[in-house]
Design a protein around this motif. Structure first.
Motif, PDB file in Angstrom:
ATOM      1  N   GLY A  15      50.031  17.730  40.152  1.00 32.33           N
ATOM      2  CA  GLY A  15      48.889  18.514  40.026  1.00 32.33           C
ATOM      3  C   GLY A  15      49.002  20.147  39.947  1.00 32.33           C
ATOM      4  O   GLY A  15      48.352  20.794  39.185  1.00 32.33           O
ATOM      5  N   GLY A  16      49.672  20.437  41.157  1.00 28.59           N
ATOM      6  CA  GLY A  16      49.723  21.894  41.161  1.00 28.59           C
ATOM      7  C   GLY A  16      50.646  22.539  40.279  1.00 28.59           C
ATOM      8  O   GLY A  16      50.197  23.682  39.503  1.00 28.59           O
ATOM      9  N   MET A  17      51.475  21.925  39.704  1.00 29.07           N
ATOM     10  CA  MET A  17      52.561  22.277  38.687  1.00 29.07           C
ATOM     11  C   MET A  17      51.764  22.162  37.452  1.00 29.07           C
ATOM     12  O   MET A  17      52.018  23.263  36.594  1.00 29.07           O
ATOM     13  CB  MET A  17      53.760  21.354  38.635  1.00 29.07           C
ATOM     14  CG  MET A  17      54.709  21.626  39.950  1.00 29.07           C
ATOM     15  SD  MET A  17      55.872  20.448  39.781  1.00 29.07           S
ATOM     16  CE  MET A  17      57.221  20.718  38.697  1.00 29.07           C
ATOM     17  N   GLN A  18      51.130  21.268  37.079  1.00 33.30           N
ATOM     18  CA  GLN A  18      50.402  21.260  35.920  1.00 33.30           C
ATOM     19  C   GLN A  18      49.345  22.503  35.744  1.00 33.30           C
ATOM     20  O   GLN A  18      48.938  22.897  34.789  1.00 33.30           O
ATOM     21  CB  GLN A  18      49.655  19.944  35.732  1.00 33.30           C
ATOM     22  CG  GLN A  18      50.523  18.713  35.864  1.00 33.30           C
ATOM     23  CD  GLN A  18      49.881  17.618  35.112  1.00 33.30           C
ATOM     24  OE1 GLN A  18      48.502  17.510  34.923  1.00 33.30           O
ATOM     25  NE2 GLN A  18      50.541  16.247  35.186  1.00 33.30           N
ATOM     26  N   ARG A  19      48.610  22.607  36.796  1.00 31.94           N
ATOM     27  CA  ARG A  19      47.508  23.914  36.768  1.00 31.94           C
ATOM     28  C   ARG A  19      48.188  24.867  36.711  1.00 31.94           C
ATOM     29  O   ARG A  19      47.819  26.021  36.018  1.00 31.94           O
ATOM     30  CB  ARG A  19      46.866  23.646  38.352  1.00 31.94           C
ATOM     31  CG  ARG A  19      45.515  24.115  38.211  1.00 31.94           C
ATOM     32  CD  ARG A  19      44.573  22.845  37.495  1.00 31.94           C
ATOM     33  NE  ARG A  19      44.720  21.794  38.152  1.00 31.94           N
ATOM     34  CZ  ARG A  19      43.669  21.499  39.004  1.00 31.94           C
ATOM     35  NH1 ARG A  19      42.879  22.263  39.257  1.00 31.94           N
ATOM     36  NH2 ARG A  19      43.853  20.281  39.659  1.00 31.94           N
ATOM     37  N   ARG A  20      49.649  25.344  37.173  1.00 34.31           N
ATOM     38  CA  ARG A  20      50.270  26.622  37.155  1.00 34.31           C
ATOM     39  C   ARG A  20      50.525  26.591  35.712  1.00 34.31           C
ATOM     40  O   ARG A  20      50.539  27.620  35.149  1.00 34.31           O
ATOM     41  CB  ARG A  20      51.506  26.514  37.923  1.00 34.31           C
ATOM     42  CG  ARG A  20      50.934  26.645  39.407  1.00 34.31           C
ATOM     43  CD  ARG A  20      52.136  27.255  40.406  1.00 34.31           C
ATOM     44  NE  ARG A  20      53.595  26.532  40.034  1.00 34.31           N
ATOM     45  CZ  ARG A  20      53.852  25.478  40.957  1.00 34.31           C
ATOM     46  NH1 ARG A  20      52.921  25.031  41.841  1.00 34.31           N
ATOM     47  NH2 ARG A  20      55.139  24.996  40.749  1.00 34.31           N
ATOM     48  N   LEU A  21      51.161  25.497  34.988  1.00 32.15           N
ATOM     49  CA  LEU A  21      51.444  25.552  33.492  1.00 32.15           C
ATOM     50  C   LEU A  21      50.256  26.044  32.906  1.00 32.15           C
ATOM     51  O   LEU A  21      50.441  26.714  31.830  1.00 32.15           O
ATOM     52  CB  LEU A  21      52.065  24.349  33.376  1.00 32.15           C
ATOM     53  CG  LEU A  21      52.545  24.223  31.630  1.00 32.15           C
ATOM     54  CD1 LEU A  21      53.553  25.229  31.382  1.00 32.15           C
ATOM     55  CD2 LEU A  21      53.028  22.794  31.246  1.00 32.15           C
ATOM     56  N   ASP A  22      49.082  25.381  33.146  1.00 30.31           N
ATOM     57  CA  ASP A  22      48.104  25.719  32.396  1.00 30.31           C
ATOM     58  C   ASP A  22      47.499  27.041  32.354  1.00 30.31           C
ATOM     59  O   ASP A  22      47.357  27.713  31.388  1.00 30.31           O
ATOM     60  CB  ASP A  22      46.732  24.781  32.965  1.00 30.31           C
ATOM     61  CG  ASP A  22      45.332  24.900  32.039  1.00 30.31           C
ATOM     62  OD1 ASP A  22      45.468  25.197  31.128  1.00 30.31           O
ATOM     63  OD2 ASP A  22      44.486  24.628  32.721  1.00 30.31           O
ATOM     64  N   ILE A  23      47.563  27.756  33.722  1.00 31.09           N
ATOM     65  CA  ILE A  23      47.312  29.110  33.682  1.00 31.09           C
ATOM     66  C   ILE A  23      48.607  29.904  33.018  1.00 31.09           C
ATOM     67  O   ILE A  23      48.194  30.941  32.186  1.00 31.09           O
ATOM     68  CB  ILE A  23      47.239  29.822  34.983  1.00 31.09           C
ATOM     69  CG1 ILE A  23      46.061  28.990  36.039  1.00 31.09           C
ATOM     70  CG2 ILE A  23      47.199  31.040  35.435  1.00 31.09           C
ATOM     71  CD1 ILE A  23      45.760  29.813  36.933  1.00 31.09           C
ATOM     72  N   ALA A  24      49.984  29.604  33.202  1.00 32.70           N
ATOM     73  CA  ALA A  24      50.794  30.156  32.382  1.00 32.70           C
ATOM     74  C   ALA A  24      50.529  30.125  30.907  1.00 32.70           C
ATOM     75  O   ALA A  24      50.677  31.378  30.292  1.00 32.70           O
ATOM     76  CB  ALA A  24      52.005  29.595  32.664  1.00 32.70           C
ATOM     77  N   MET A  25      50.043  29.331  30.342  1.00 35.90           N
ATOM     78  CA  MET A  25      49.805  28.927  28.868  1.00 35.90           C
ATOM     79  C   MET A  25      48.571  30.129  28.390  1.00 35.90           C
ATOM     80  O   MET A  25      48.721  30.596  27.555  1.00 35.90           O
ATOM     81  CB  MET A  25      49.520  27.863  28.829  1.00 35.90           C
ATOM     82  CG  MET A  25      50.582  26.954  28.574  1.00 35.90           C
ATOM     83  SD  MET A  25      50.059  25.137  28.220  1.00 35.90           S
ATOM     84  CE  MET A  25      49.551  24.964  26.723  1.00 35.90           C
ATOM     85  N   THR A  26      47.557  30.376  29.500  1.00 33.71           N
ATOM     86  CA  THR A  26      46.608  31.127  29.171  1.00 33.71           C
ATOM     87  C   THR A  26      47.106  32.570  29.035  1.00 33.71           C
ATOM     88  O   THR A  26      46.735  33.412  28.309  1.00 33.71           O
ATOM     89  CB  THR A  26      45.570  31.087  30.356  1.00 33.71           C
ATOM     90  OG1 THR A  26      45.236  29.774  30.399  1.00 33.71           O
ATOM     91  CG2 THR A  26      44.458  31.809  29.994  1.00 33.71           C
ATOM     92  N   LEU A  27      48.248  32.892  30.158  1.00 33.33           N
ATOM     93  CA  LEU A  27      48.674  34.008  29.947  1.00 33.33           C
ATOM     94  C   LEU A  27      49.490  34.766  29.059  1.00 33.33           C
ATOM     95  O   LEU A  27      49.705  35.909  28.704  1.00 33.33           O
ATOM     96  CB  LEU A  27      49.283  34.323  31.479  1.00 33.33           C
ATOM     97  CG  LEU A  27      48.283  34.368  32.634  1.00 33.33           C
ATOM     98  CD1 LEU A  27      48.994  34.631  33.884  1.00 33.33           C
ATOM     99  CD2 LEU A  27      47.281  35.513  32.520  1.00 33.33           C
TER     100      LEU A  27
END
Ligand SMILES: Nc1ncnc2c1ncn2[C@@H]1O[C@H](COP(=O)(O)OP(=O)(O)OP(=O)(O)O)[C@@H](O)[C@H]1O
Length: 336
Positions: free
Chosen positions: A153-165
């Motif tokens: 879950g934490g990795m998915q959330r980090r990928l989500d933020i990375a995509m936003t950035l």
């Protein structure tokens, strides 16, 4: 010239640029008024946290500010642009992450980032550079060639933020960024938010975790019944409500009785042999309390200090009559 001197001379102090402002923001669904004249003033490079009970209108507010739906009234500026009149300019300045993750689960982490780079017209070489940089920054290098289905879950959330950035937004809407994460992943996410803000990004955070707002937010607003019922720093909000007390537990009913008589209007629990004495928790007050116990030879087995936290603030400001959470405010009634 320092700010105090400017004020003395009657000069206006320069205001930091604003990321988001709103005056009289209104939104209704049919008869139901969800946002009833909301004012917002969010400085660039700060974290603003919007709190409120389920159904208060937090998502509606984020949807309006991020151009997904229109407001019924009010004057709104996001990155200096009106979301209704110039949605493209707003969209190019913002990123939205959270509950509705943009991650494509058939693509690998890296491919997801490259797709985002394409959508942002970055060009092949710049897209690859940016994807590699974000994979590194968010500790996803080893997972880059795997699909997000294999991520925690934490990795998915980090990928989500990375995509936003990828698009380098100046304002990010984070909708419940740590729900469902374990404590370590939550702390990693908090550090990511702090790093973003240190880089000048403005974060609009909605969260159900009040400690998260306490940790991250420069300013917090509480939405209830369509209105912002309070706004300020976490410390300002905590000061607004009474509730500080010292809890004493006694060994025998006789000691409880004597202390209760001496302290007057206090909340007592005869079964647990405890008293709640209103107190600001200062050393001076604690010392006089302990001195009294000593002088009267009253034996307290346990003493704990309770200062209001954001939970108390939230319950006090959003409490409904008959709501079971009313018990949390016992300490405030003691002080009243
Ligand atoms: N499209 C819609 N049509 C009608 N009513 C809606 C619509 N979207 C939201 N609402 C209503 O508006 C109110 C605010 O909803 P919203 O989702 O903004 O609240 P919230 O604060 O984000 O809640 P939660 O914490 O549960 O996510 C709710 O009563 C909801 O039922």
């Amino acid at each position: 010239m320092n700010p105090a001197a400017r004020t003395l001379l009657g000069m206006t102090t320069s205001r930091s640029p604003r990321a988001i402002t709103a005056t009289g923001l209104r939104k209704a669904y049919g008869e139901q008024v969800v946002l009833d004249g909301i004012d917002l003033d969010i400085a660039e490079g700060t974290v603003f946290s919007l709190l409120g009970p389920n159904g208060a209108g937090k998502t509606t507010m984020v949807q309006i500010l991020s151009t997904l739906i229109g407001a019924d009234g009010g004057d709104i500026r996001v990155a200096g642009h009106d979301p209704a009149k110039d949605p493209d300019a707003v969209r190019s300045a913002i990123g939205v992450t959270g509950q509705f993750s943009a991650v494509d689960h058939l693509l690998t982490g890296e491919e997801n980032l490259l797709l985002m780079a394409d959508l942002n017209y970055l060009g092949r070489r710049e897209g690859r550079r940016r994807a590699a940089e974000l994979l590194e920054r968010f500790d996803l290098v080893d997972a880059a060639k795997r699909t997000p289905a294999t991520y925690s879950g934490g990795m998915q959330r980090r990928l989500d933020i990375a995509m936003t950035l990828v698009g380098q937004p100046r304002i990010i809407f984070l909708d419940e960024p740590t729900s469902g994460l374990d404590p370590r992943s939550r702390h990693t996410m908090w550090q990511i938010v702090r790093d973003l803000v240190a880089g000048g990004v403005t974060v609009f955070l909605t969260t159900q975790y009040l400690d998260e707002a306490d940790q991250l937010a420069d300013r917090i607003a509480v939405l209830n019944g369509g209105k912002l019922v309070a706004e300020g720093t976490a410390e300002e909000l905590k000061r607004r409500i009474p509730g500080g007390h010292v809890r004493l537990r006694f060994a025998v009913p006789g000691d409880l009785e004597r202390a209760a008589r001496a302290f007057g209007e206090v909340s007592r629990d005869d079964e647990a042999l405890t008293l709640q004495v209103p107190s600001d928790g200062s050393v001076r007050e604690l010392r006089s309390l302990l001195d009294w116990l000593d002088a009267e030879s009253v034996d307290a087995e346990e003493l704990s200090v309770h200062t209001p936290d954001l939970d108390d603030v939230f319950f006090a400001l959003t409490e409904k009559p008959g709501n079971p959470t009313a018990q949390v405010t016992t300490a405030q009634k003691v002080n009243a």
